[in-house]
Enzyme design. Structure first.
Site, mmCIF file in Angstrom:
data_model
loop_
_atom_site.group_PDB
_atom_site.id
_atom_site.type_symbol
_atom_site.label_atom_id
_atom_site.label_comp_id
_atom_site.label_asym_id
_atom_site.label_seq_id
_atom_site.Cartn_x
_atom_site.Cartn_y
_atom_site.Cartn_z
ATOM 1 N N LYS A 146 -4.779 -22.483 -8.704
ATOM 2 C CA LYS A 146 -4.126 -21.330 -8.067
ATOM 3 C C LYS A 146 -5.148 -20.252 -7.681
ATOM 4 O O LYS A 146 -4.981 -19.566 -6.680
ATOM 5 C CB LYS A 146 -3.039 -20.760 -8.983
ATOM 6 N N TYR A 148 -4.138 -25.578 -13.824
ATOM 7 C CA TYR A 148 -3.232 -24.831 -12.936
ATOM 8 C C TYR A 148 -3.871 -23.498 -12.507
ATOM 9 O O TYR A 148 -3.837 -23.126 -11.332
ATOM 10 C CB TYR A 148 -1.922 -24.605 -13.688
#
Ligand code: NAP
Length: 241
Positions: free
Chosen positions: A153, A149
């Site tokens: 991001k 993640y």
């Protein structure tokens, strides 16, 4: 009514932050295309706000191209794209499977690349466009148990700056919003001690809500932000100060 009659595409609009963003655009006059993985989920929001729902997997070029063509035919040329769709598959790196890595990168990062590439052509032709990517404080600071993640991001921030550079001369801006910890399905499973710690550390003294994020997105998507591009606006109640 900053978005009167503008066509706005919001991915991940069935719930949480995306739903609130879709509602906020509709309240300011936009024709909102609500995207989720199922038509049922997309329509739940669309019906509530007078928008139109579409089922689309943002990580699939074929799915995005088909759905974006349908949006153009149904509603017109998009002025705004909000890349909000996202998933987590959290686990410590030593236990993280290749598939956990691949799927999070595919949805959270490749998805925004595919959708942005798809809207870029009509936006260039119109010489106007606003792309807003929903990244995360985890992309700026990392997060234990979130290698996939955090990488996705952080990659989204690089993509944001690149889109800003490649399309800036065509009237297209691209910015990112980095939320802190926001109450939604995504954060529901976090342990209460973790939430208490966030509330203690953030000067705002509370977790965020989707309503804290939507106004930042709308500002960056508005014509008021014409000279703001390639930026990441953190909305985290001061958590990472
Ligand atoms: P959420 O409640 O879990 O909602 C995720 C949304 O993404 C749903 O609408 C889901 O659709 C959609 N989605 C997932 N995979 C998709 C795919 N392959 N194609 C199209 N749509 C897909 O999440 P949230 O908390 O509102 O988060 C929204 C965004 O903010 C995400 O990008 C997230 O990473 C980011 N963010 C959240 C927080 C937080 O604390 N909540 C903090 C920082 C950043 P379905 O309903 O069909 O599954």
């Amino acid at each position: 009514m900053r978005f009167q009659d503008q066509v706005v595409i919001v991915t991940g609009a069935s719930r949480g932050i995306g739903r609130m963003i879709a509602e906020a655009f509709a309240a300011e006059g936009a024709k909102v295309a609500c995207i989720a993985t199922t038509l049922e989920g997309a329509n739940k929001t669309a019906e509530a706000i007078g928008g139109k729902g579409y089922a689309c997997d943002v990580s699939s070029t074929a799915s995005v191209e088909e759905v974006f063509a349908a949006i153009a035919a149904d509603l017109g040329t998009p002025s705004v794209l909000v890349n909000n769709a996202g998933i987590t598959r959290d686990t410590l790196m030593l236990r993280m499977k290749d598939d956990d890595w691949d799927r999070v990168l595919e949805v959270n990062l490749k998805g925004a690349f595919i959708t942005s590439r798809t809207v870029a052509k009509p936006m260039m032709k119109a010489r106007y466009g606003r792309i807003v990517n929903i990244t995360s404080v985890i992309g700026l600071h990392g997060g234990a148990g979130q290698a996939n993640y955090a990488a996705a991001k952080a990659g989204l921030i690089g993509l944001t700056m690149t889109i800003a550079k490649e399309f800036g001369s065509r009237g297209i801006t691209c910015n990112a919003v980095a939320p802190g910890f926001i109450e939604s399905d995504m954060t529901e499973a976090l342990p209460q001690e973790f939430k208490d710690d966030v509330m203690k550390r953030a000067p705002a003294g509370r977790l965020g809500t989707p309503a804290d994020i939507a106004p930042a997105v709308l500002f960056l998507a508005s014509s008021d932000a014409a000279y703001v591009t390639g930026q990441t606006l953190t909305v985290d109640g001061g958590l990472f100060l």
